[in-house]
Design an enzyme around this catalytic site. Structure first.
Site, PDB file in Angstrom:
ATOM      1  N   GLN A   6      -1.974  -7.569   3.937  1.00  0.00           N
ATOM      2  CA  GLN A   6      -0.617  -7.058   3.751  1.00  0.00           C
ATOM      3  C   GLN A   6      -0.618  -5.668   3.113  1.00  0.00           C
ATOM      4  OE1 GLN A   6       2.529 -10.022   2.631  1.00  0.00           O
ATOM      5  NE2 GLN A   6       0.777 -11.351   2.216  1.00  0.00           N
TER       6      GLN A   6
ATOM      7  N   ARG B 219       7.054 -13.320   7.460  1.00  0.00           N
ATOM      8  CA  ARG B 219       8.311 -13.427   6.697  1.00  0.00           C
ATOM      9  C   ARG B 219       9.085 -14.664   7.132  1.00  0.00           C
ATOM     10  NH1 ARG B 219       6.598 -11.777   2.968  1.00  0.00           N
ATOM     11  NH2 ARG B 219       4.689 -11.691   4.189  1.00  0.00           N
TER      12      ARG B 219
ATOM     13  N   ASP C 291      -1.013  -7.355 -10.082  1.00  0.00           N
ATOM     14  CA  ASP C 291      -0.427  -7.942  -8.872  1.00  0.00           C
ATOM     15  C   ASP C 291      -0.550  -6.941  -7.714  1.00  0.00           C
ATOM     16  OD1 ASP C 291       0.918  -9.730  -7.271  1.00  0.00           O
ATOM     17  OD2 ASP C 291       2.901  -9.305  -8.085  1.00  0.00           O
ATOM     18  N   GLU C 292      -0.490  -7.442  -6.474  1.00  0.00           N
ATOM     19  CA  GLU C 292      -0.506  -6.598  -5.265  1.00  0.00           C
ATOM     20  C   GLU C 292      -1.634  -5.565  -5.323  1.00  0.00           C
ATOM     21  OE1 GLU C 292       1.234  -7.511  -2.894  1.00  0.00           O
ATOM     22  OE2 GLU C 292       3.175  -8.289  -3.548  1.00  0.00           O
TER      23      GLU C 292
ATOM     24  N   LYS D 120       1.168 -16.641  -4.614  1.00  0.00           N
ATOM     25  CA  LYS D 120       0.516 -15.591  -5.391  1.00  0.00           C
ATOM     26  C   LYS D 120       1.194 -15.373  -6.742  1.00  0.00           C
ATOM     27  CE  LYS D 120       1.274 -11.479  -3.795  1.00  0.00           C
ATOM     28  NZ  LYS D 120       2.168 -10.945  -4.828  1.00  0.00           N
ATOM     29  N   THR D 121       2.526 -15.214  -6.728  1.00  0.00           N
ATOM     30  CA  THR D 121       3.256 -14.940  -7.973  1.00  0.00           C
ATOM     31  C   THR D 121       3.130 -16.109  -8.948  1.00  0.00           C
ATOM     32  OG1 THR D 121       4.824 -13.591  -6.732  1.00  0.00           O
ATOM     33  CG2 THR D 121       5.487 -14.277  -8.933  1.00  0.00           C
TER      34      THR D 121
END
Length: 597
Positions: free
Chosen positions: A247, A549, A216-217, A34-35
């Site tokens: 998430q 994770r 973002d997010e 994503k980043t």
């Protein structure tokens, strides 16, 4: 716009980064880059002729913003940089220019949570209200809700005595902030929205200035944050948002992932899904995917990976929290013996209280550990005292800082500070001003007399001075300090320790070996979520975040009644052991009959 190539991306990521324009939603699964995709979108815009000053990229933490700035800088040298920062730092940028529209001068102060709560406590005390009925924390949460959800207080007035009292407290609180030439953290979003709603010329100025908006997010935005974006993007509609609804775990902070689910319809937007996971093994991905399928409110994704199959998920049943803790400690000692580094091991749990048994077991077993997200640097007394002095120096109306100085220092010391600091603010550098504060209050001697750990506190002060010395402008320094987000956690993880943290703090991190402890019904999902289906779905998203994770191995354990979520993981992906004081035995995993023997 031409189509210069983006690099180091898969085909779907390239398509997202090179989007031609207009609103687009990137639904990015866990570990799907994503980043990287967001950063490459920003680089793509810059390489295709968009001016840096016409772009803003909004993140949720200062850490994420710093990482993105670093990636952009390493790829492209710019005379002017685009704005890359948090929602709150964006709000500050707007208020620096428009503060007078809401009755403040440009040298305003930003109250942190402690300042805001202290102010409210003082107001409630003056109103002679019962602490039992009108808890400052509860009233503060209501004030925060009013601002984050942009509620009109007139609409809240009901026949309820409680509501009327809260509204009165809210008005007094707002008046005191105004008198102090201050904003609280929620104001940094709410006040710009109010300015834009009331003044179309100002709104159009910022719409023309920021023609490309990246967020973002996006699953974590609340009502006021979404409206701020909606207003800014309303003219050019070049809105690029990325996130993962699976998430979304911050409803308790006001985030509303329905903004994510409704984006395609609200904006008639293009949707691209990033579904290839680069982090975890196939077995971990399958298990997490099967779990999250049970949520009804979601934008479904088919997460997949080219990584190896990996080991089965290790599920262990214990008879108590203490036995679970020692079982986990034994496994970690085995991992370390087999060559795993301690920094690649994490223990995740639903509530902070669950760390107690693990800590005891680790101390007895000699395992080094770090509790991630402990007391933050800027929350420490010695730092807050110095910052109060600096804030007062540049904003003598700051009532919260005056109050703190009065409580900490003697009357003569306080009188000297109050008279001298504003005068010296224009003459001394930020470091010189800190040194003046320390010398004229005998602050280091004060620490020696009153605290058991004066050296540690002096070390914190040295670190503050070191950080302050990197700023030429004191206002910029104070702004940076005020904007340290509670989402950022600690700035740096220790290298030589196993990490203990809540699942909420683990979001965005990854480790080779992940242990999810206390997966009991009543803990995960938490018993508070039992009565509403949307709360259970948020708890399931928490479990999903915890599972994803893990890169290599995932260990899940419980005692007492197993979590209902464990029954949603396909049994063929689980290796189950029942561990008691009598020994360990393999068993078939069946959460319905585990205790019927």
């Amino acid at each position: 716009m031409n189509t210069k190539k983006t690099t180091e991306l898969n085909e779907v990521q390239k398509r997202a980064a090179a989007h031609s324009g207009g609103p687009i939603l990137i639904a990015a699964g866990a570990g799907s880059g994503k980043t990287k995709t967001l950063t490459n979108r920003l680089i793509y815009l810059l390489e295709n002729g968009i001016k840096p000053e016409n772009i803003i990229a909004i993140t949720f933490t200062n850490k994420a913003a710093k990482e993105m700035r670093s990636r952009v800088a390493s790829h492209k040298t710019l005379a002017i940089s685009p704005f890359i920062g948090t929602f709150h730092s964006l709000g500050v940028q707007i208020l620096k220019e428009e503060a007078e529209k809401v009755g403040r001068a440009k040298n305003f102060t930003i109250f942190d949570e402690d300042d805001a709560l202290s102010l409210l406590k003082k107001i409630l005390l003056e109103m002679n209200l019962s602490k039992d009925r009108f808890s400052p924390l509860t009233v503060m949460a209501k004030i925060s809700q009013i601002k984050n959800e942009l509620l009109e207080i007139e609409d809240l007035a009901s026949e309820s005595h409680y509501d009327k009292v809260v509204i009165t407290a809210f008005k007094k609180y707002e008046d005191e902030l105004l008198k102090s030439n201050a904003f609280d953290f929620d104001d940094l979003i709410e006040k710009p929205v109010k300015i834009f709603q009331s003044d179309k010329e100002i709104l159009e100025k910022y719409q023309n200035k920021w023609q490309h908006i990246l967020v973002d997010e996006f699953q974590d935005v609340n009502t006021s944050q979404y409206l701020l974006i909606k207003l800014l993007a309303g003219k050019h509609k070049n809105l690029f948002v990325i996130g993962d609804d699976a998430q979304s775990i911050y409803a308790f902070r006001g985030s509303d992932f329905r903004n994510f689910l409704n984006f395609e319809k609200d904006w008639d937007a293009t949707v691209i899904k990033l579904e290839e996971n680069y982090r975890s093994t196939k077995n971990i991905i399958r298990a997490a995917s099967e779990l999250i399928k049970n949520n009804k409110l979601q934008k479904p994704k088919d997460l997949w990976t080219q990584n190896q199959e990996g080991e089965l998920i290790k599920l262990s049943a214990f008879s108590s929290a203490e036995e679970e803790a020692f079982g986990v400690a034994d496994k970690i000692l085995e991992l370390i013996k087999n060559g795993e580094t301690v920094k690649e091991i994490a223990i995740l749990y639903r509530t902070n209280a669950q760390s107690r048994a693990i800590e005891q077991a680790f101390i007895q077993s000699g395992i080094p550990y770090e509790i991630f997200g402990g007391l933050k640097f800027y929350a420490r007394k010695e730092i807050k005292d110095i910052i109060a002095g600096l804030r007062y120096a540049f904003n003598p109306k700051d009532a919260a800082s005056i109050e703190r100085l009065k409580k900490t220092f003697t009357k003569p010391q306080n009188a000297a500070l109050l008279s001298e600091l504003p005068r010296l603010a224009g003459e001394l550098s930020i470091v010189e001003l800190i040194n003046f504060f320390l010398e004229n209050t005998n602050y280091l001697e004060y620490l020696e007399k009153h605290f058991k750990n004066p050296e540690e506190r002096r070390e914190n002060i040295r670190e503050l001075i070191n950080f302050a010395s990197s700023f030429k402008d004191a206002h910029e320094f104070l702004e940076q300090v005020a904007l340290v987000s509670s989402l950022d956690g600690r700035p740096k993880l220790q290298e030589n320790a196993v990490k203990l943290m809540t699942i909420h703090l683990a979001k965005g991190l990854e480790f080779n070996q992940v242990f999810i402890i206390g997966t009991n019904d009543g803990l995960l999902p938490h018993e508070r979520s039992f009565f509403k289906s949307h709360d259970i779905e948020e708890e399931r998203r928490l479990m999903y975040v915890a599972m994803t994770r893990a890169r290599q191995n995932l260990y899940i354990s419980f005692y007492n009644l197993p979590s209902r979520f464990l029954g949603e993981i396909p049994p063929e992906l689980i290796e189950f052991k029942k561990i008691t004081s009598y020994g360990t035995r393999d068993a078939d995993w069946d959460d319905e009959t585990i205790y019927i023997e």
